[in-house]
Write a protein that holds these residues in place. Sequence first.
Motif, PDB file in Angstrom:
ATOM      1  N   LYS A   1       9.706  -3.925  -1.349  1.00  0.00           N
ATOM      2  CA  LYS A   1       8.465  -4.505  -1.880  1.00  0.00           C
ATOM      3  C   LYS A   1       7.520  -3.398  -2.344  1.00  0.00           C
ATOM      4  CE  LYS A   1       7.619  -8.342  -1.936  1.00  0.00           C
ATOM      5  NZ  LYS A   1       7.801  -9.354  -2.998  1.00  0.00           N
ATOM      6  N   LEU A   2       7.462  -2.300  -1.601  1.00  0.00           N
ATOM      7  CA  LEU A   2       6.623  -1.172  -1.995  1.00  0.00           C
ATOM      8  C   LEU A   2       7.128  -0.560  -3.304  1.00  0.00           C
ATOM      9  CD1 LEU A   2       4.139   0.288  -0.849  1.00  0.00           C
ATOM     10  CD2 LEU A   2       5.691   1.899   0.251  1.00  0.00           C
ATOM     11  N   HIS A   3       8.441  -0.440  -3.426  1.00  0.00           N
ATOM     12  CA  HIS A   3       9.056   0.075  -4.653  1.00  0.00           C
ATOM     13  C   HIS A   3       8.724  -0.855  -5.827  1.00  0.00           C
ATOM     14  CE1 HIS A   3      12.098   2.111  -7.124  1.00  0.00           C
ATOM     15  NE2 HIS A   3      12.414   0.894  -7.553  1.00  0.00           N
ATOM     16  N   HIS A   4       8.872  -2.144  -5.590  1.00  0.00           N
ATOM     17  CA  HIS A   4       8.550  -3.133  -6.622  1.00  0.00           C
ATOM     18  C   HIS A   4       7.070  -3.042  -7.013  1.00  0.00           C
ATOM     19  CE1 HIS A   4       8.654  -6.863  -8.893  1.00  0.00           C
ATOM     20  NE2 HIS A   4       7.705  -7.362  -8.123  1.00  0.00           N
ATOM     21  N   GLY A   5       6.206  -2.880  -6.032  1.00  0.00           N
ATOM     22  CA  GLY A   5       4.773  -2.739  -6.295  1.00  0.00           C
ATOM     23  C   GLY A   5       4.461  -1.503  -7.116  1.00  0.00           C
ATOM     24  N   ALA A   6       5.117  -0.402  -6.795  1.00  0.00           N
ATOM     25  CA  ALA A   6       4.910   0.842  -7.545  1.00  0.00           C
ATOM     26  C   ALA A   6       5.382   0.680  -8.990  1.00  0.00           C
ATOM     27  CB  ALA A   6       5.636   2.003  -6.875  1.00  0.00           C
ATOM     28  N   MET A   7       6.541   0.068  -9.162  1.00  0.00           N
ATOM     29  CA  MET A   7       7.071  -0.168 -10.514  1.00  0.00           C
ATOM     30  C   MET A   7       6.132  -1.073 -11.316  1.00  0.00           C
ATOM     31  SD  MET A   7       9.915   1.532 -10.831  1.00  0.00           S
ATOM     32  CE  MET A   7      10.833   0.763 -12.138  1.00  0.00           C
ATOM     33  N   THR A   8       5.598  -2.083 -10.665  1.00  0.00           N
ATOM     34  CA  THR A   8       4.675  -3.006 -11.330  1.00  0.00           C
ATOM     35  C   THR A   8       3.376  -2.293 -11.702  1.00  0.00           C
ATOM     36  OG1 THR A   8       5.629  -4.863 -10.109  1.00  0.00           O
ATOM     37  CG2 THR A   8       3.457  -5.209 -11.084  1.00  0.00           C
ATOM     38  N   ALA A   9       2.846  -1.484 -10.785  1.00  0.00           N
ATOM     39  CA  ALA A   9       1.615  -0.735 -11.064  1.00  0.00           C
ATOM     40  C   ALA A   9       1.809   0.182 -12.272  1.00  0.00           C
ATOM     41  CB  ALA A   9       1.205   0.073  -9.833  1.00  0.00           C
ATOM     42  N   ILE A  10       2.944   0.855 -12.313  1.00  0.00           N
ATOM     43  CA  ILE A  10       3.255   1.764 -13.426  1.00  0.00           C
ATOM     44  C   ILE A  10       3.380   0.974 -14.730  1.00  0.00           C
ATOM     45  CG2 ILE A  10       5.021   3.301 -14.385  1.00  0.00           C
ATOM     46  CD1 ILE A  10       5.581   4.092 -11.363  1.00  0.00           C
TER      47      ILE A  10
ATOM     48  N   LYS B   1      -4.329  -8.916 -12.161  1.00  0.00           N
ATOM     49  CA  LYS B   1      -4.828  -8.548 -10.830  1.00  0.00           C
ATOM     50  C   LYS B   1      -4.243  -9.434  -9.740  1.00  0.00           C
ATOM     51  CE  LYS B   1      -9.080 -11.190 -11.075  1.00  0.00           C
ATOM     52  NZ  LYS B   1     -10.447 -11.140 -11.457  1.00  0.00           N
ATOM     53  N   ASN B   2      -3.952 -10.713 -10.059  1.00  0.00           N
ATOM     54  CA  ASN B   2      -3.388 -11.609  -9.047  1.00  0.00           C
ATOM     55  C   ASN B   2      -1.999 -11.161  -8.614  1.00  0.00           C
ATOM     56  OD1 ASN B   2      -5.658 -13.330  -8.948  1.00  0.00           O
ATOM     57  ND2 ASN B   2      -4.974 -14.339 -10.821  1.00  0.00           N
ATOM     58  N   VAL B   3      -1.221 -10.652  -9.555  1.00  0.00           N
ATOM     59  CA  VAL B   3       0.115 -10.142  -9.225  1.00  0.00           C
ATOM     60  C   VAL B   3      -0.013  -8.927  -8.306  1.00  0.00           C
ATOM     61  CG1 VAL B   3       2.186  -9.036 -10.174  1.00  0.00           C
ATOM     62  CG2 VAL B   3       1.218 -11.055 -11.304  1.00  0.00           C
ATOM     63  N   MET B   4      -0.913  -7.999  -8.652  1.00  0.00           N
ATOM     64  CA  MET B   4      -1.105  -6.795  -7.811  1.00  0.00           C
ATOM     65  C   MET B   4      -1.628  -7.166  -6.435  1.00  0.00           C
ATOM     66  SD  MET B   4       0.061  -4.123  -9.218  1.00  0.00           S
ATOM     67  CE  MET B   4      -0.504  -3.012  -7.956  1.00  0.00           C
ATOM     68  N   MET B   5      -2.583  -8.099  -6.395  1.00  0.00           N
ATOM     69  CA  MET B   5      -3.139  -8.517  -5.109  1.00  0.00           C
ATOM     70  C   MET B   5      -2.047  -9.136  -4.225  1.00  0.00           C
ATOM     71  SD  MET B   5      -6.763 -10.051  -6.507  1.00  0.00           S
ATOM     72  CE  MET B   5      -7.085 -10.993  -5.034  1.00  0.00           C
ATOM     73  N   GLU B   6      -1.177  -9.950  -4.831  1.00  0.00           N
ATOM     74  CA  GLU B   6      -0.103 -10.581  -4.067  1.00  0.00           C
ATOM     75  C   GLU B   6       0.910  -9.543  -3.574  1.00  0.00           C
ATOM     76  OE1 GLU B   6       3.468 -13.859  -4.617  1.00  0.00           O
ATOM     77  OE2 GLU B   6       1.824 -13.847  -6.065  1.00  0.00           O
TER      78      GLU B   6
ATOM     79  N   ASN C   1       1.681  -8.823   0.306  1.00  0.00           N
ATOM     80  CA  ASN C   1       3.045  -8.907   0.853  1.00  0.00           C
ATOM     81  C   ASN C   1       3.444  -7.619   1.561  1.00  0.00           C
ATOM     82  OD1 ASN C   1       3.365 -11.522  -0.130  1.00  0.00           O
ATOM     83  ND2 ASN C   1       4.421 -10.872  -1.983  1.00  0.00           N
ATOM     84  N   CYS C   2       3.095  -6.479   0.962  1.00  0.00           N
ATOM     85  CA  CYS C   2       3.384  -5.186   1.616  1.00  0.00           C
ATOM     86  C   CYS C   2       2.651  -5.083   2.943  1.00  0.00           C
ATOM     87  CB  CYS C   2       2.983  -4.029   0.702  1.00  0.00           C
ATOM     88  SG  CYS C   2       4.088  -3.762  -0.686  1.00  0.00           S
ATOM     89  N   ARG C   3       1.376  -5.462   2.940  1.00  0.00           N
ATOM     90  CA  ARG C   3       0.572  -5.428   4.172  1.00  0.00           C
ATOM     91  C   ARG C   3       1.222  -6.276   5.253  1.00  0.00           C
ATOM     92  NH1 ARG C   3      -4.161  -8.810   3.175  1.00  0.00           N
ATOM     93  NH2 ARG C   3      -2.593 -10.370   3.684  1.00  0.00           N
ATOM     94  N   ASP C   4       1.604  -7.503   4.898  1.00  0.00           N
ATOM     95  CA  ASP C   4       2.178  -8.421   5.888  1.00  0.00           C
ATOM     96  C   ASP C   4       3.513  -7.914   6.431  1.00  0.00           C
ATOM     97  OD1 ASP C   4      -0.053  -9.971   5.460  1.00  0.00           O
ATOM     98  OD2 ASP C   4       0.973 -11.430   4.178  1.00  0.00           O
ATOM     99  N   LEU C   5       4.337  -7.342   5.560  1.00  0.00           N
ATOM    100  CA  LEU C   5       5.625  -6.789   6.016  1.00  0.00           C
ATOM    101  C   LEU C   5       5.405  -5.597   6.943  1.00  0.00           C
ATOM    102  CD1 LEU C   5       7.746  -7.037   2.750  1.00  0.00           C
ATOM    103  CD2 LEU C   5       8.239  -8.184   4.933  1.00  0.00           C
ATOM    104  N   LEU C   6       4.467  -4.726   6.592  1.00  0.00           N
ATOM    105  CA  LEU C   6       4.195  -3.564   7.445  1.00  0.00           C
ATOM    106  C   LEU C   6       3.642  -4.005   8.799  1.00  0.00           C
ATOM    107  CD1 LEU C   6       4.238  -0.527   7.779  1.00  0.00           C
ATOM    108  CD2 LEU C   6       1.999  -0.427   6.644  1.00  0.00           C
ATOM    109  N   LEU C   7       2.746  -4.984   8.790  1.00  0.00           N
ATOM    110  CA  LEU C   7       2.216  -5.499  10.053  1.00  0.00           C
ATOM    111  C   LEU C   7       3.334  -6.092  10.909  1.00  0.00           C
ATOM    112  CD1 LEU C   7      -1.096  -7.154   8.814  1.00  0.00           C
ATOM    113  CD2 LEU C   7      -0.908  -5.206  10.388  1.00  0.00           C
TER     114      LEU C   7
END
Length: 186
Positions: free
Chosen positions: A93-102, A113-118, A122-128
């Motif tokens: 998910k972090l990799h996907h987030g980085a690719m999306t940000a780029i 912004k809604n895609v980035m926020m989601e 999701n990353c936050r929830d998985l890490l928790l």
Amino acid sequence: MEAFSSKDMAMKAQKKILSHMASKSVAHMFIDDNSSEVLDELYRVSKEHTGNRNEAQKVVKNMIKIAVKVGVLFRHEKFSADELSVAQDFRKKLHHGAMTAISFQEVEFTFDKNVMMELLANCRDLLLKLVEKHLTPKSLDRIRHVFNHYSDPELLTHLYDPQGKLWPNLSKICGGLNRMIEEGKL
């Protein structure tokens, strides 16, 4: 009779000592130059957005503390098989987030912004989920603080504005993320 484990005691001591040492200058000793540059840019983005140097430092310091503590837990093999599966999900998910940000930065008019926020939520929830049995409530709050800070819709809108003050910072962040992906670190 209380069970004593020197290995557990050493791990707790490492987590405690390293969390007290979490600052940008100490982080430079433990992380590579590229990651350090990304952290510096994230600090600048936070400082510019909030107008508060102390808050920006706190967010980056919390990020460093989280990374160090998760690293110590991995090093001491504290995660169960199920937790390691969650760790893999988090990494993906972090990799996907980085690719999306780029992608949002490179391709004009694609930012959502809604895609980035989601993705950040999701990353936050998985890490928790990964660390909830291993870290204190204070550390879990640090995780929430970091992810909630960077998923703020105003911050994201400000960051992805091509005419905005933060665009050069975003370009450097995305450049660093790209290098991390190429090196297999993200």
